[in-house]
Write an enzyme that holds these catalytic residues in place. Sequence first.
Site, short mmCIF file in Angstrom:
data_model
loop_
_atom_site.label_atom_id
_atom_site.label_comp_id
_atom_site.label_asym_id
_atom_site.label_seq_id
_atom_site.Cartn_x
_atom_site.Cartn_y
_atom_site.Cartn_z
N GLU A 102 30.67 52.10 26.57
CA GLU A 102 32.11 51.90 26.69
C GLU A 102 32.45 50.85 27.73
O GLU A 102 31.76 50.71 28.73
CB GLU A 102 32.77 53.20 27.15
CG GLU A 102 32.69 54.31 26.14
CD GLU A 102 33.27 55.60 26.69
OE1 GLU A 102 33.68 56.43 25.88
OE2 GLU A 102 33.32 55.77 27.92
N CYS A 115 36.39 47.19 33.22
CA CYS A 115 35.44 48.17 33.75
C CYS A 115 34.27 48.23 32.77
O CYS A 115 34.47 48.55 31.60
CB CYS A 115 36.15 49.51 33.84
SG CYS A 115 35.06 50.87 34.23
N CYS A 122 23.48 58.17 31.98
CA CYS A 122 23.15 58.04 33.41
C CYS A 122 22.18 59.15 33.78
O CYS A 122 22.32 60.28 33.32
CB CYS A 122 24.41 58.14 34.26
SG CYS A 122 24.09 57.85 36.03
N CYS A 126 25.32 63.77 38.37
CA CYS A 126 26.38 64.27 39.25
C CYS A 126 27.16 65.36 38.51
O CYS A 126 27.48 65.21 37.33
CB CYS A 126 27.32 63.13 39.67
SG CYS A 126 26.44 61.79 40.51
N CYS A 129 30.67 64.73 36.61
CA CYS A 129 30.78 63.52 35.79
C CYS A 129 30.30 63.75 34.36
O CYS A 129 29.19 64.24 34.15
CB CYS A 129 29.96 62.39 36.44
SG CYS A 129 29.82 60.92 35.42
N CYS A 345 35.40 60.70 27.66
CA CYS A 345 34.82 59.88 28.72
C CYS A 345 35.10 60.45 30.10
O CYS A 345 36.21 60.87 30.42
CB CYS A 345 35.38 58.47 28.60
SG CYS A 345 35.28 57.58 30.11
N1 SAH Z 1 27.53 55.42 38.78
C1 SAH Z 1 28.47 54.71 39.53
C2 SAH Z 1 29.52 54.01 38.71
C3 SAH Z 1 30.06 54.75 37.53
S1 SAH Z 1 30.96 56.21 37.87
C4 SAH Z 1 29.12 55.62 40.56
O1 SAH Z 1 28.94 56.83 40.47
O2 SAH Z 1 29.77 55.10 41.46
C5 SAH Z 1 32.52 55.54 38.38
C6 SAH Z 1 33.32 56.49 39.27
O3 SAH Z 1 33.84 57.60 38.51
C7 SAH Z 1 32.52 57.11 40.39
O4 SAH Z 1 33.24 57.00 41.59
C8 SAH Z 1 32.43 58.56 39.97
O5 SAH Z 1 32.25 59.38 41.07
C9 SAH Z 1 33.75 58.77 39.30
N2 SAH Z 1 33.84 59.98 38.45
C10 SAH Z 1 32.89 60.50 37.69
N3 SAH Z 1 33.35 61.60 37.05
C11 SAH Z 1 34.64 61.75 37.42
C12 SAH Z 1 35.66 62.69 37.08
N4 SAH Z 1 35.42 63.68 36.23
N5 SAH Z 1 36.89 62.54 37.64
C13 SAH Z 1 37.13 61.53 38.49
N6 SAH Z 1 36.21 60.60 38.85
C14 SAH Z 1 34.97 60.71 38.31
FE1 SF4 Z 2 26.02 58.55 37.02
FE2 SF4 Z 2 28.38 59.72 36.77
FE3 SF4 Z 2 26.97 60.09 38.98
FE4 SF4 Z 2 28.11 57.67 38.50
S1 SF4 Z 2 29.17 59.62 38.87
S2 SF4 Z 2 26.00 58.11 39.21
S3 SF4 Z 2 27.90 57.61 36.25
S4 SF4 Z 2 26.37 60.75 36.92
#
Ligand code: SAH
Ligand code: SF4
Length: 361
Positions: A102, A115, A122, A126, A129, A345
Amino acid sequence: MSTRADPLPTDLLALVPDVLQAELARHFETRRQKAFRARQVMRWIFETDARTFDEMTDLPAGERAALAAAYRLGELDVDTVSVSQDGTAKHLWKTHDGELIESVLIPTHDRLTLCLSSQAGCAMGCTFCATGWSGFRRHLTAGEIVAQYRGSRRWAAEQGYGPITNIVYMGMGEPLANRAAVHPSLTILNQGYGVGARRITVSTVGVVPGILELAERPEQFKLALSLHSPVEALRQELIPLEKRWPLPQLIEALSAFRDAGGRRMTFEYTMIGGVNDAPELAPKLADLAYSLHAFVNLIPFNPIPWQSWRPSSPERIEHFRTVLSDRGVDVAVREPRGRDIDAACGQLRANALVQIEGSGS
Ligand code: SAH
Ligand code: SF4
């Protein structure tokens, strides 16, 4: 995978401009063509946005055919485009081997931010996420990263959105876990397509060697650090990578980044109700941000299907904002964009917005 047995021709979109120039010069030399042919092809790629060699109409037909036999332009197929009521537009792209990735275009005021994704899925896992929950598929190539920009640029021009002004690596994937592709993609976007380094932000969850590498690059690419907790124990619960590179090490790397040329970084802090929004965390976050001169974006958690977590209350978010601001930290609260097209997403729209107005450029 079939690509291993039967390698694809070199993707010209994946080559940094110097290498592309040398490759094309060599190609045309063996074909006894003049040197300016290489410049013609480069112009078609970077400026005129040809999608196929056949569109490079100032080259003789025989040369177009020879290019097509030797190389490819690794464009992505569009699977779907969803446009939000607020103008945010999400592309779902399909790679040549069927992976879906995406990217999102976010119009605000005088900017258009893209973006983009750096991996299919990934591996970081986390807990908050959606991409993390759905697991890792594969790294994207530099060409596939750049192709998201090319396809988005084309779409934006056709739809009257205007030129892309900013790029954030905040889509699917952890960019600093795919440095072999992300570094050249940064060079290509900057040198080839002319996107200023200060208009490109790499977002990381804290891959320390990657932060140090980025600090060493001479260009002023920006860094966003997904912090989400100012204390190690809680951060570990949210981000498994915290065990590998715990906060003290991370802070050292961030200091190195800050010292390497006065670049301001952003902290992203996704606020999850009852998880990382306890009032006593606010001054800790403020101290950390202050010491690193970081801009802080507070982002209400965007609920995902795998968790019952909810965003922090507006009062709690406001409390954090006030504590930070009273302690001299620049802070903003970000509302997600394009909620209505979000579907599955996990994070794209909410956090891409962060960089747009976030760090003051
Ligand atoms: N992997 C990288 C970039 C992609 S994630 C990173 O983690 O920074 C982009 C951003 O989205 C990150 O700051 C992540 O913490 C945030 N994010 C992921 N899941 C989320 C959610 N459910 N609600 C709000 N922010 C989220
Ligand atoms: Fe990966 Fe989501 Fe963690 Fe970013 S926030 S590192 S995309 S698992």
